[in-house]
Scaffold this active site. Sequence first.
Site, PDB file in Angstrom:
ATOM      1  N   GLU A  74      70.115  57.310  34.769  1.00 23.49           N
ATOM      2  CA  GLU A  74      71.017  56.216  34.423  1.00 23.49           C
ATOM      3  C   GLU A  74      72.331  56.801  33.941  1.00 23.49           C
ATOM      4  O   GLU A  74      72.462  58.018  33.809  1.00 23.49           O
ATOM      5  CB  GLU A  74      70.375  55.308  33.373  1.00 23.49           C
ATOM      6  CG  GLU A  74      70.073  55.999  32.058  1.00 23.49           C
ATOM      7  CD  GLU A  74      69.231  55.145  31.102  1.00 23.49           C
ATOM      8  OE1 GLU A  74      68.453  54.306  31.574  1.00 23.49           O
ATOM      9  OE2 GLU A  74      69.356  55.333  29.896  1.00 23.49           O
TER      10      GLU A  74
ATOM     11  N   HIS B 290      70.026  51.501  25.844  1.00 25.47           N
ATOM     12  CA  HIS B 290      69.633  52.847  25.422  1.00 25.47           C
ATOM     13  C   HIS B 290      70.789  53.509  24.691  1.00 25.47           C
ATOM     14  O   HIS B 290      71.933  53.412  25.124  1.00 25.47           O
ATOM     15  CB  HIS B 290      69.284  53.714  26.635  1.00 25.47           C
ATOM     16  CG  HIS B 290      68.011  53.303  27.307  1.00 25.47           C
ATOM     17  ND1 HIS B 290      67.717  53.660  28.599  1.00 25.47           N
ATOM     18  CD2 HIS B 290      66.971  52.572  26.873  1.00 25.47           C
ATOM     19  CE1 HIS B 290      66.540  53.164  28.921  1.00 25.47           C
ATOM     20  NE2 HIS B 290      66.063  52.491  27.891  1.00 25.47           N
TER      21      HIS B 290
END
Lengths: 379, 289
Positions: B210, B248
């Site tokens: 990511e 995150h």
Amino acid sequence: MNLHEYQARALLKTAGIPMPDGDVASTPTEAESIARRLGGTVVIKAQVHAGGRGKAGGVKLARNPGEALDHAAEILGMSIKGLEVHKVLVVPAADIASESYLGLIMDRESQKPVFMVSSAGGIDIEEVAAKTPEKILRLPVDPTYGLLPHQALTLAFALYRDFNQVKAAARIMEQLYTVFTSNGCSLAEINPLVTTPAGQVLALDAKVVIDDNELFWRPDLGLLRDDTAEEPSEAAARRANLSFIKLEGNVGCVVNGAGLAMATMDLVKYYGGEPANFLDIGGSSNPEKVVSALKIITSDPNVKAILFNIFGGITRTDDVANGIVAATRQFKVKVPIVIRLTGTNEAEAIKILEAVGMRALSDMDQAVEQVVRLAREAA
Amino acid sequence: MSIFIDRNTRLVVQGITGREGAFHTRQMLEYGTGVVAGVTPGKGGQQFESRVPIFNTVADAVRATQANCSVIYVPPMAAAGAIFEAADAGVPLIVCITEGIPVMHMSRVMPFVRSRGARLIGPNCPGLITPGQSKVGIIPGNICAPGRVGLVSRSGTLTYEVVNHLTRSDIGQSTCVGIGGDPIIGTDFIDCLRAFQDDPGTDAIVVIGEIGGTDEQNAAAFVKEKVTKPVVGFIAGQTAPKGRRMGHAGAIISGSSGTAEEKLAAFKAAGISIMRRPADVVELLRKRM
């Protein structure tokens, strides 16, 4: 969590870092009286979480208290990158002989706090890092031992030749390291660190970012959060314990898990749509969270269709289904909702939805294609 | 074959009597994981569900049961301490599920973990699973199937999405590892790539990354130099705005670094087949295997 400059200055000042006096004002008259107290020329600086304040007209020089009043009146209430200015910092205009950069970041690669210093200060350090990395000295600090005296000196010698200035700068390095570790920072930056014509070393501007994970046991730092500096929908989401970021598109997204939430936004784009938000409802199953999520998303007038994408693991899909049903009972959702859910308790979830005439898909691609089409038709 | 865990894994659960710990211990036992001990200070001598002995400390648990792996489900304020404790007790593999540990704590934990020769997976991760043998963490067992594709990912539910596509297409997995979404993690892509490359039970590797940081770029460089098995990759966050933390703690584009474009370019240069959407994993693997 980003701190305003005036809040960051307070942390640095407490640690003993030399900075010019200054104070924060919420009204033009407050700014005027601070300017009078400081005497001489002052700088009026907008306190917003946005770069490029100067270019946007948010930083102005005032030669006397009257000008301070006028400039503060112009800056307070102005909008910089969509954020309204509620406070200004008033500081004396310093005479500058040299400008340097001094920053401390938590570096993911070395897994340590890393100092970055450069005598090319006052400017965009990222640009310097990209174009002329040799102009930046990087020094990782082992948190077990802290910043050692010779390391502080090494950093200071990279900036100054005059030994008095070197000693002053080394002390500032140590103080900045204390600010960083004692407040759980992910960034602490002084830009610029200046020398005055008289040879003094001073911090003129400060930027501090606190690791959000620290706020749990540092409620004192949490109090520094400025709700008005955030997008109202994002502040509401944070209070509901949702991870939410507002975007410009028209497809509302409710997803469990950050990675899947990003992948869902990407898939919306892949099928020709534009996501209206990033939203992670997290791992816990809580129908209340789903209600809050729908409230926040439907308050955005751009949203033309809403997608639920839930992969049940810890999250129970029947809890999410109950949340959707509860939300639609509490308030009328005027845009179409497409629901994709699979995983834990999927059969129960489908029953709950079907009982109120809603359908659920099990395939992510199918659901995203459908929601993009519905949003386009409604637009 | 597999990496990191298998049917010989002897697991101690730190925080076994907590809400999360108890729930997932039941799930792990049901899956067949060798859960040999639990730790909750003050509850030593008791039994979990009348089958797993509980100890006051990890050291006690290791002495009594020869546990060789620990999983941590304790709250964020106690999690760093739990990692220190497991490493100090000589546990060679420590898996930390806990989300919300301050990065500063992790920067103190990591040198200690290394000095004890332990491997940490996570924190803020779903753990790992070797289908049909052992699951350590929270990955749902029913979506996985034994097989020969290794998977490593920074996220949780996105991993499930991809694994689900594999299993439904009869592509089983050797081991699936969630390395976690925090800025400082114990095991990175390269550690897993190296292990999969060396594992005779793995024929191909799926990498799910990511935005944020340079871990994927480093992984790509490693693939180019050292990995001979086919690799398929995905990067989440192509539509993410700059400077915003996407859930995150590690998923943040700072300046021009950490973007999806940068990572995809690195993947491409390394010969990694790029998934444009999670469903692409099946077709790309079939092409490469």
